[in-house]
Design a protein around this motif. Structure first.
Motif, PDB file in Angstrom:
ATOM      1  N   MET A 161     -36.966  37.525  51.741  1.00 19.41           N
ATOM      2  CA  MET A 161     -37.147  36.758  52.970  1.00 19.41           C
ATOM      3  C   MET A 161     -36.306  37.336  54.096  1.00 19.41           C
ATOM      4  O   MET A 161     -36.761  37.422  55.245  1.00 19.41           O
ATOM      5  N   ALA A 162     -35.093  37.752  53.791  1.00 20.75           N
ATOM      6  CA  ALA A 162     -34.221  38.337  54.809  1.00 20.75           C
ATOM      7  C   ALA A 162     -34.837  39.619  55.373  1.00 20.75           C
ATOM      8  O   ALA A 162     -34.753  39.893  56.578  1.00 20.75           O
TER       9      ALA A 162
ATOM     10  N   ALA B  74     -41.047  27.110  50.972  1.00 17.24           N
ATOM     11  CA  ALA B  74     -40.593  28.240  51.791  1.00 17.24           C
ATOM     12  C   ALA B  74     -41.366  28.248  53.092  1.00 17.24           C
ATOM     13  O   ALA B  74     -42.574  27.989  53.107  1.00 17.24           O
TER      14      ALA B  74
ATOM     15  N   GLU C 288     -33.807  33.767  42.324  1.00 21.49           N
ATOM     16  CA  GLU C 288     -33.534  33.154  43.627  1.00 21.49           C
ATOM     17  C   GLU C 288     -32.934  34.183  44.573  1.00 21.49           C
ATOM     18  O   GLU C 288     -33.287  34.238  45.758  1.00 21.49           O
ATOM     19  N   ALA C 289     -32.052  35.033  44.051  1.00 25.46           N
ATOM     20  CA  ALA C 289     -31.410  36.057  44.884  1.00 25.46           C
ATOM     21  C   ALA C 289     -32.443  37.056  45.399  1.00 25.46           C
ATOM     22  O   ALA C 289     -32.389  37.482  46.561  1.00 25.46           O
TER      23      ALA C 289
ATOM     24  N   HIS D 105     -36.366  30.796  59.271  1.00 26.15           N
ATOM     25  CA  HIS D 105     -36.932  30.593  57.942  1.00 26.15           C
ATOM     26  C   HIS D 105     -36.165  29.525  57.188  1.00 26.15           C
ATOM     27  O   HIS D 105     -35.017  29.221  57.517  1.00 26.15           O
ATOM     28  N   THR D 106     -36.810  28.956  56.192  1.00 31.76           N
ATOM     29  CA  THR D 106     -36.159  28.012  55.285  1.00 31.76           C
ATOM     30  C   THR D 106     -36.585  28.343  53.863  1.00 31.76           C
ATOM     31  O   THR D 106     -37.723  28.752  53.610  1.00 31.76           O
ATOM     32  N   LEU D 107     -35.658  28.185  52.936  1.00 25.52           N
ATOM     33  CA  LEU D 107     -35.933  28.341  51.515  1.00 25.52           C
ATOM     34  C   LEU D 107     -35.319  27.142  50.798  1.00 25.52           C
ATOM     35  O   LEU D 107     -34.103  27.029  50.721  1.00 25.52           O
TER      36      LEU D 107
ATOM     37  N   ARG E 230     -34.422  35.457  48.201  1.00 30.96           N
ATOM     38  CA  ARG E 230     -33.633  35.392  49.431  1.00 30.96           C
ATOM     39  C   ARG E 230     -33.553  36.769  50.106  1.00 30.96           C
ATOM     40  O   ARG E 230     -33.659  36.881  51.330  1.00 30.96           O
ATOM     41  N   ARG E 231     -33.397  37.817  49.318  1.00 23.00           N
ATOM     42  CA  ARG E 231     -33.337  39.166  49.887  1.00 23.00           C
ATOM     43  C   ARG E 231     -34.671  39.542  50.516  1.00 23.00           C
ATOM     44  O   ARG E 231     -34.713  40.147  51.595  1.00 23.00           O
TER      45      ARG E 231
END
Length: 224
Positions: free
Chosen positions: A75-76, A102, A68-69, A93-95, A72-73
């Motif tokens: 996507m950022a 996503a 998950e981390a 964005h949404t996760l 998230r990275r």
């Protein structure tokens, strides 16, 4: 496998595709002056139980499962790149790791910026997506065009899957939705449908047909 998906979610899709289904949805809202917004969504909610189980693994069938981390990275990073792309603004964005959905969206100043959006993602993911799909809009003639050329690499990758795994893609779809301020006079994609209010066109195709090149996303939409 399909290089228009987000990188880490793409890997997860490949793993999930062996046992489940998913949807990729692209929505473009185009204003009369050529500006607009785009949103891309990867929806694994129909397989969220299996997705949750797979996320606990390190690898499956040679694919590394991103944490998950890591997702998230990644996507950022994508958001930051798009924020620095000329003509692109309001990047969001949404996760959702509960339903495994996503999405990423942004506004574009003109269709050239929309193509820059595609090029930015293609460069980051070391893909040639922007050479296979492009957009144009002529405000004078009120014509919106999506060019699309089948990528033979998609067929090669798809054919590497065992027959039973190919069949598992039968419930996976790619949907393009185009919305306009003007009314649609006609569109020429065989899988396309004009909405009842004549202000949108939807093209929905199965992932296997897209991979094999038996359907495509090319379209010329004539507005009134």
């Amino acid at each position: 496998m399909f290089k228009y998906a987000f990188n880490y979610f793409l890997i997860l899709v490949c793993c999930l595709s062996l046992t489940s289904c998913f949807d990729i949805v692209e929505e473009i809202n185009l204003k009369t002056n050529g500006s607009g917004s785009i949103q891309g969504t990867l929806n694994l909610s129909k397989s969220r139980t299996k997705a949750a189980s797979l996320m606990k693994l390190d690898k499956i069938d040679g694919f590394k499962i991103p944490s998950e981390a890591e997702i998230r990275r990644e996507m950022a990073t994508v958001v930051r790149l798009l924020q620095n792309t000329k003509g692109i603004s309001n990047v969001k964005h949404t996760l959702d790791f509960k339903n495994y959905i996503a999405s990423i969206s942004c506004d574009f100043q003109n269709v050239q910026a929309l193509n820059a959006y595609t090029a930015t993602l293609a460069k980051h993911f070391k893909s040639n997506l922007n050479t296979y799909s492009n957009y144009s809009y002529n405000a004078g003639s009120k014509s919106f065009v999506r060019t699309y050329k089948h990528n033979p690499d998609a067929t090669k990758e798809f054919n590497k899957l065992r027959a039973e795994n190919q069949k598992s893609f039968d419930q996976a779809f790619y949907t393009s939705i185009y919305r306009f301020q003007d009314h649609v006079q006609k569109q020429n994609n065989g899988s396309g449908k004009i909405s009842p209010n004549k202000q949108a066109v939807m093209v929905k195709v199965s992932i296997p047909s897209l991979a094999r090149g038996t359907t495509n996303l090319a379209n010329t939409i004539q507005l009134k």
